[in-house]
Motif scaffolding. Structure first.
Motif, PDB file in Angstrom:
ATOM      1  N   ILE A 308       1.438  -1.139   0.408  1.00 44.06           N
ATOM      2  CA  ILE A 308      -0.023   0.049   0.143  1.00 44.06           C
ATOM      3  C   ILE A 308       0.969   1.616   0.056  1.00 44.06           C
ATOM      4  O   ILE A 308       1.776   0.928   0.864  1.00 44.06           O
ATOM      5  CB  ILE A 308      -0.583  -0.303   1.595  1.00 44.06           C
ATOM      6  N   GLY A 309       0.687   1.464  -0.948  1.00 41.95           N
ATOM      7  CA  GLY A 309       1.378   3.635  -1.438  1.00 41.95           C
ATOM      8  C   GLY A 309       0.813   4.559  -1.135  1.00 41.95           C
ATOM      9  O   GLY A 309      -0.405   4.645  -0.398  1.00 41.95           O
ATOM     10  N   ARG A 310       0.424   5.231  -2.188  1.00 39.67           N
ATOM     11  CA  ARG A 310      -0.218   7.385  -2.150  1.00 39.67           C
ATOM     12  C   ARG A 310       0.321   7.039  -3.727  1.00 39.67           C
ATOM     13  O   ARG A 310       1.159   7.191  -4.281  1.00 39.67           O
ATOM     14  CB  ARG A 310       0.349   7.844  -1.847  1.00 39.67           C
ATOM     15  N   LYS A 311      -0.622   7.931  -3.398  1.00 45.69           N
ATOM     16  CA  LYS A 311      -0.867   7.994  -5.287  1.00 45.69           C
ATOM     17  C   LYS A 311      -0.489   8.677  -6.290  1.00 45.69           C
ATOM     18  O   LYS A 311      -0.994   9.862  -7.032  1.00 45.69           O
ATOM     19  CB  LYS A 311      -2.447   8.023  -5.531  1.00 45.69           C
ATOM     20  N   ILE A 312       0.598   9.495  -5.632  1.00 49.35           N
ATOM     21  CA  ILE A 312       1.649  10.452  -5.999  1.00 49.35           C
ATOM     22  C   ILE A 312       2.721   9.877  -6.864  1.00 49.35           C
ATOM     23  O   ILE A 312       3.713   8.885  -6.324  1.00 49.35           O
ATOM     24  CB  ILE A 312       1.277  11.316  -5.477  1.00 49.35           C
ATOM     25  N   ILE A 318       4.656   1.701  -9.298  1.00 47.84           N
ATOM     26  CA  ILE A 318       5.804   0.108  -8.987  1.00 47.84           C
ATOM     27  C   ILE A 318       4.231  -0.399  -8.813  1.00 47.84           C
ATOM     28  O   ILE A 318       4.772  -1.945  -8.913  1.00 47.84           O
ATOM     29  CB  ILE A 318       5.852   0.627  -7.889  1.00 47.84           C
ATOM     30  N   ILE A 319       3.624  -0.327  -8.124  1.00 45.51           N
ATOM     31  CA  ILE A 319       2.122  -1.264  -7.361  1.00 45.51           C
ATOM     32  C   ILE A 319       0.983  -0.120  -8.100  1.00 45.51           C
ATOM     33  O   ILE A 319       0.710   0.808  -8.678  1.00 45.51           O
ATOM     34  CB  ILE A 319       1.488   0.263  -5.965  1.00 45.51           C
ATOM     35  N   ASP A 320       0.315  -1.793  -8.744  1.00 45.29           N
ATOM     36  CA  ASP A 320      -0.487  -1.881  -9.404  1.00 45.29           C
ATOM     37  C   ASP A 320      -1.965  -1.543  -8.913  1.00 45.29           C
ATOM     38  O   ASP A 320      -1.622  -2.963  -8.371  1.00 45.29           O
ATOM     39  CB  ASP A 320       0.154  -2.780 -10.651  1.00 45.29           C
ATOM     40  N   GLU A 321      -2.216  -0.731  -8.572  1.00 45.50           N
ATOM     41  CA  GLU A 321      -3.425  -0.593  -7.757  1.00 45.50           C
ATOM     42  C   GLU A 321      -5.200  -1.494  -8.396  1.00 45.50           C
ATOM     43  O   GLU A 321      -4.918  -2.218  -9.608  1.00 45.50           O
ATOM     44  CB  GLU A 321      -3.870   0.949  -7.713  1.00 45.50           C
ATOM     45  N   GLU A 326      -2.699  -1.418  -2.882  1.00 44.63           N
ATOM     46  CA  GLU A 326      -3.694  -0.514  -3.340  1.00 44.63           C
ATOM     47  C   GLU A 326      -3.182   1.015  -2.938  1.00 44.63           C
ATOM     48  O   GLU A 326      -2.016   1.110  -2.186  1.00 44.63           O
ATOM     49  CB  GLU A 326      -4.713  -1.009  -2.327  1.00 44.63           C
ATOM     50  N   LEU A 327      -3.568   2.646  -3.592  1.00 45.09           N
ATOM     51  CA  LEU A 327      -3.187   3.312  -3.104  1.00 45.09           C
ATOM     52  C   LEU A 327      -3.810   4.071  -2.626  1.00 45.09           C
ATOM     53  O   LEU A 327      -4.877   4.324  -2.610  1.00 45.09           O
ATOM     54  CB  LEU A 327      -2.586   3.775  -4.612  1.00 45.09           C
ATOM     55  N   ILE A 328      -2.852   5.278  -0.865  1.00 44.38           N
ATOM     56  CA  ILE A 328      -4.309   5.750  -0.431  1.00 44.38           C
ATOM     57  C   ILE A 328      -4.310   7.470  -1.707  1.00 44.38           C
ATOM     58  O   ILE A 328      -3.144   7.171  -2.466  1.00 44.38           O
ATOM     59  CB  ILE A 328      -3.620   6.184   0.774  1.00 44.38           C
ATOM     60  N   THR A 329      -5.567   8.380  -1.647  1.00 41.79           N
ATOM     61  CA  THR A 329      -5.404   9.479  -1.709  1.00 41.79           C
ATOM     62  C   THR A 329      -5.159  10.811  -1.266  1.00 41.79           C
ATOM     63  O   THR A 329      -4.499  11.188  -1.545  1.00 41.79           O
ATOM     64  CB  THR A 329      -6.213   9.303  -2.946  1.00 41.79           C
ATOM     65  N   ARG A 330      -4.993  10.656   0.382  1.00 44.15           N
ATOM     66  CA  ARG A 330      -5.329  11.503   0.939  1.00 44.15           C
ATOM     67  C   ARG A 330      -4.619  10.939   2.385  1.00 44.15           C
ATOM     68  O   ARG A 330      -4.096   9.926   2.831  1.00 44.15           O
ATOM     69  CB  ARG A 330      -6.757  12.141   1.099  1.00 44.15           C
ATOM     70  N   ASP A 331      -4.089  12.251   3.392  1.00 50.03           N
ATOM     71  CA  ASP A 331      -3.984  12.026   4.644  1.00 50.03           C
ATOM     72  C   ASP A 331      -5.031  11.147   5.289  1.00 50.03           C
ATOM     73  O   ASP A 331      -5.668  12.670   5.857  1.00 50.03           O
ATOM     74  CB  ASP A 331      -3.437  13.225   5.047  1.00 50.03           C
ATOM     75  N   ASP A 332      -5.716  10.413   5.284  1.00 48.50           N
ATOM     76  CA  ASP A 332      -6.781   9.504   6.465  1.00 48.50           C
ATOM     77  C   ASP A 332      -6.139   8.149   7.039  1.00 48.50           C
ATOM     78  O   ASP A 332      -6.957   7.553   5.626  1.00 48.50           O
ATOM     79  CB  ASP A 332      -7.709   9.656   5.129  1.00 48.50           C
TER      80      ASP A 332
END
Length: 378
Positions: A308-312, A318-321, A326-332
């Motif tokens: 799990i990384g971030r979508k930026i 590297i990470i195929d969602e 999966e990729l987070i989209t915000r600081d949550d």
């Protein structure tokens, strides 16, 4: 073919840039027709030379105003001296090409040169324009200083014979922001830095079937930059709401931080210790707020850990969602906890992600990087 590999540090030290230069040197050195000389430009610097260079390259008005020497070149203040030393070094040798980590200015008669990097000052400006602040790792650099460094480094990238990029994200910035000829820009990526550490002979997809405990792992050096705070909060949320018990193993973070009993801070770990942890853990979590590439994702995927990384930045490369992570989209932390649950509460999804992670890691090797680089140089 005689190649000079140059950096402002010891290329053969596995601690330099997380061991990336050493890994690439070893891979390039496997070619029978290459004769590689490494040079540590920092060895040519003396306190007197550094001081004289700082004086000759200072911005007089800003220095008088701020009452200390302010370089015309911002964060690249040492680059002119490093470039001068590299030019002198190359005059005494006959190289077919110079391979630079970071990038240095070549003068008349300098061999054709190539740059390998994961980022540039222009990328910091891209980030600033999008988010309104400097990325983590450069938060102490002023906008004015980064702009100065950016202008200085344009010459390096634009006059290079080629620029080897760790990501398409960086390549796009070089072309659209820096103005480098697209024909000179080559995406070659990077590999895992094991440095001779023996990996287990058989690495198979992992399983979470029947597990009552889920062990997450995060590796990095910056508490806020790597999003350790988010990961800790997500684990606390999970342990309040889930029937499973979640643990987070944190490795490499320099800062001390407060944490619950479910957070294990391993501090610095050796490669064998890291391999042991990756083998034992179930999921790799690194919600970085800025990450130029993310070799640690590749290392985790090597052992079949969904990530799990971030979508930026380069993380989506590297990470195929939905495939290996999966990729987070915000600081949550809630969003992060939900993605952890999504992966770890479904054995079918988890085993698929794990198998795909192993396959994806096989695409990132230093042998492949070296092949791509040598094909361009030849």
């Amino acid at each position: 073919m005689k190649i000079c590999m140059a950096a402002a540090y010891d290329i053969k030290n596995k601690s330099s840039w997380s061991g990336t230069p050493l890994s690439l040197y070893n891979a390039l050195n496997q070619y029978g027709d290459t004769d590689i000389t490494t040079v540590n430009l920092a060895e040519f610097r003396t306190p007197i030379k550094v001081k004289l260079d700082a004086i000759s390259n200072c911005d007089i008005k800003k220095s008088l105003h701020q009452k200390h020497l302010v370089s015309k070149f911002g964060p690249s203040a040492n680059n002119p001296l490093n470039s001068e030393n590299l030019n002198k070094f190359c005059k005494n040798h006959e190289f077919d090409a110079v391979f630079e980590f970071g990038g240095f200015v070549g003068k008349k008669g300098f061999p054709k040169y190539y740059v390998y990097s994961d980022s540039s000052h222009d990328m910091k400006l891209d980030y600033y324009n999008q988010y309104g602040y400097m990325p983590f790792g450069s938060e102490n650099d002023s906008l004015d200083d980064v702009k100065r460094a950016s202008e200085y480094c344009k010459k390096i990238y634009c006059e290079a014979q080629g620029v080897f990029c760790m990501s398409q994200w960086f390549a796009n910035s070089l072309i659209s922001t820096t103005g480098v000829d697209p024909k000179k820009v080559h995406v070659v990526y990077a590999g895992a830095n094991w440095h001779g550490t023996v990996l287990p002979p058989d690495i198979n997809p992992k399983s979470v079937a029947g597990k009552k405990e889920i062990h997450l792992i995060l590796t990095g050096v910056s508490y806020l930059g790597k999003g350790v705070d988010l990961a800790c909060e997500a684990v606390d949320l999970l342990n309040k709401s889930s029937d499973l018990e979640y643990f987070l193993h944190v490795c490499g973070i320099k800062e001390e931080f407060n944490h619950s009993d479910h957070i294990i801070n391993h501090h610095f770990v050796s490669k064998p210790e890291l391999i042991s942890l990756l083998n034992k853990c179930d999921l790799f979590v690194l919600p970085s707020r800025f990450d130029c590439f993310g070799i640690s994702f590749v290392e985790a995927m090597t052992f079949g850990l969904p990530c799990i990384g971030r979508k930026i930045c380069a993380m989506p490369e590297i990470i195929d969602e939905g495939v290996c992570g999966e990729l987070i989209t915000r600081d949550d932390p809630l969003e992060l906890s939900e993605l952890i649950t999504k992966i770890c509460s479904d054995e079918t999804r988890y085993s698929k992600y794990s198998a795909n992670a192993i396959k994806k890691a096989e695409r990132f090797t230093w042998e492949k990087v070296a092949d791509d680089i040598m094909n361009v140089i030849r």
